[in-house]
Design an enzyme around this catalytic site. Sequence first.
Site: not given
Ligand code: C5P
Length: 231
Positions: A34, A61, A63, A66, A117, A209
């Site tokens: 992603k 991603d 989003k 417009d 979220t 992460r």
């Molecule tokens: O590091 P981690 O596993 O928390 O990363 C989750 C990824 O998913 C990040 O890029 C975050 O911006 C994205 N994301 C999220 N929750 C959402 C939408 C996107 O954690 N509702």
Amino acid sequence: MREKRPVIALDFPSFEQVKAFLGLFPSDENLYVKVGMELYYAAGSEILTYIKDLGHSIFLDLKLHDIPNTVESAMRVLADIGVDMTNVHAAGGVEMMKAAKRGLGNAAKLIAVTQLTSTSEEQMREDQNIQSSLKESVLHYAQKTYEAGLDGVVCSAQEASAIKQETADDFICLTPGIRPQGAAVGDQKRVVSPADAYSIGSDYIVVGRPITQAEDPVKAYQAVYKEWNQL
Ligand code: C5P
């Protein structure tokens, strides 16, 4: 519809860090990654070409939200670059989502964000003046996304089964906020494990992460892969 590969969130600030990270994996390993706003705005569209040339799949991603004409044109550019999946905000409306779909064609999957979220029910009421419950708003947007002919939505694993009931079994639920057993939760509020996401019915999981910051990212990826595929 379930994608076997966990989608790795490449939340790195530079091209160099992405190169170093992807270089850890065997050259014949086809990953699904992603690319979000930070990396895309820092590295530009060359990052996408670089990743595609390595044989990986990309969920871009960004989003988009417009006017329909602008989103359609932007999607046409993304279709040419060859991303595998991208997204828009469902709040842009059915016309905008249909335009996005027209621009992208069948070149890639197109999903929508319903309510972020990070938005609480209170914030939704105050900032957006939507007086229903958060869950109703999420389901409403999922329904509109389905009506517009998109492939699915980004949602929390907890929402997946209700969304599928409102739409269709093959409507994609892509879920972030995934944490393998024992991994640091970080700033995520509600997390589920890859195994739980599987049983709840997620079609794609996004993991950042726990893989990118692991001592051994390849090993961490393999562990998530196994858990997600019930191996
Ligand atoms: O590091 P981690 O596993 O928390 O990363 C989750 C990824 O998913 C990040 O890029 C975050 O911006 C994205 N994301 C999220 N929750 C959402 C939408 C996107 O954690 N509702």
